[in-house]
Design an enzyme around this catalytic site. Sequence first.
Site, mmCIF file in Angstrom:
data_model
loop_
_atom_site.group_PDB
_atom_site.id
_atom_site.type_symbol
_atom_site.label_atom_id
_atom_site.label_comp_id
_atom_site.label_asym_id
_atom_site.label_seq_id
_atom_site.Cartn_x
_atom_site.Cartn_y
_atom_site.Cartn_z
ATOM 1 N N GLY A 258 0.849 -1.190 0.000
ATOM 2 C CA GLY A 258 0.000 0.000 0.000
ATOM 3 C C GLY A 258 0.878 1.231 0.000
ATOM 4 C CB CYS A 261 5.336 5.285 -3.529
ATOM 5 S SG CYS A 261 5.820 6.888 -2.865
ATOM 6 C CE LYS A 264 2.009 8.953 -5.961
ATOM 7 N NZ LYS A 264 3.114 9.024 -6.895
#
Length: 445
Positions: A258, A261, A264
Amino acid sequence: MQILMVGTGYVGLVTGACFAEMGHTVTCLDIDSEKISKLNQGIIPIYEPGLEEIVKRNIKQHRLFFTTDYQSAVANSLVCFIAVPTPSKEDGSCDVSYVEAAAREIGMNMTDYRVIVNKSTVPVGTANLVTKVIKEVTDVPFDVVSNPEFLKEGAAVQDCLKPDRIIIGSNASKPAEILKEIYSAFTLNHERMIVMDTLSAEMTKYAANAMLATRISFMNEIADICKRVGANVNEVRKGIGSDSRIGYSFLYPGVGYGGSCFPKDIRALIAVAKNAGAEPTLLEAADSVNNRQKKILAEKMLKYFAKKGGLKGKTIAVWGLSFKPDTDDMREAPSLNLIEDLIKQGASLRLFDPVAMPNAKKVLEGLPNISWCEDEFDAAKGADAIALLTEWKQFRLVDFKPIQGEMKGFAFFDGRNQYKPLDMKGKGFDYISIGVPDQMHDKKN
Ligand SMILES: NC(=O)c1ccc[n+]([C@@H]2O[C@H](COP(=O)([O-])OP(=O)(O)OC[C@H]3O[C@@H](n4cnc5c(N)ncnc54)[C@H](O)[C@@H]3O)[C@@H](O)[C@H]2O)c1
């Protein structure tokens, strides 16, 4: 050197403070006036080990300043770094509008030659976009450099002071030399600067994050296979990590990656690739394995409680909420997926995290059946099961005896494979982890 850092978040504040620590004079700018006002009072808006000390020291020694005023900040700084957010758009591509806005503001306030340095993680070609945006608002000469950041939250200060490498993407020698001078104090021990063109520098950052994210998804897939064939991924991890071509880092299966960084950036690289006519098959697979993995603990719980009346009305303690230890960052934290799934199933949750509770409260505001707990012991009170989501060190050597006395049930779902399965069984738990055979406590089943 006089440096401006535009964007005072996890990256901007840490790198700004570290530049000041090395002797530069740094102004950190943000459009969030509340954040700047807090920083001017010495209040640090994020949790990052070691940060408060260097921020306070450098404020006191007049090397670190905070402002919302672009005009004076740009006027006083030869080098202007941009460290603003680059979130995902709905289609997964990168939203560079914050970078464009910051570049425009810098451009409009330039009175003399400036080096504009892009530190945000951006799609390949953004240095060219920044150049175009600035040229639209000024005739003052400038250069744009790409200098992607590789710090890790939780170890950001150390990463920044002792970087593995410093990537300088520049298509001209003058700005590259200026950047080398800025970083010279960070590389006394050995050369760590790698100079390349801007497009390659931008691609390097995405490729590095995609490689690490893929390794995690690879191990999560191996864990799934291990579980189905009766192998133990903890042993397999050691077995493959000992190969010097592979190494031990980033081989831990868990509840998915998660943070602000990996998710996405891998989505953004997929968009960059497709836009360029490539077929990013491997990247898409890494992303989709991760999305599946974020549901794994809820699925295991559903299965476990199926024979015990389902999850409705059950109480689950969640240990750890941040996307990884030593940070208060809740962005795309796997705990959020679990919490949402469990609430949908009608469970009540008792949540605890050593530092991320204030941020978690903001994100989870309005959700029903949540109790915020004082510590891991408090969270376990009356719980049918404990779920470990973030491997904070304080959870490693917990005294489980008093905890069990307070629990209603005896299931432990370890999303980070932190404990020895047989030990946990010996302690009276039904112990369910990732890619390891479940250990059911015989007497109670
Ligand atoms: N967080 C990390 O671990 C990490 C590591 C490496 C790279 N990055 C990249 O660095 C960039 C910044 O990430 P972050 O985690 O520091 O974000 P963040 O959200 O913590 O901080 C960004 C800051 O920029 C400010 N801001 C937004 N628009 C602005 C503008 N026009 N002018 C001035 N300030 C503005 C925001 O108010 C915020 O305080 C992103 O591109 C991210 O991908 C992050």
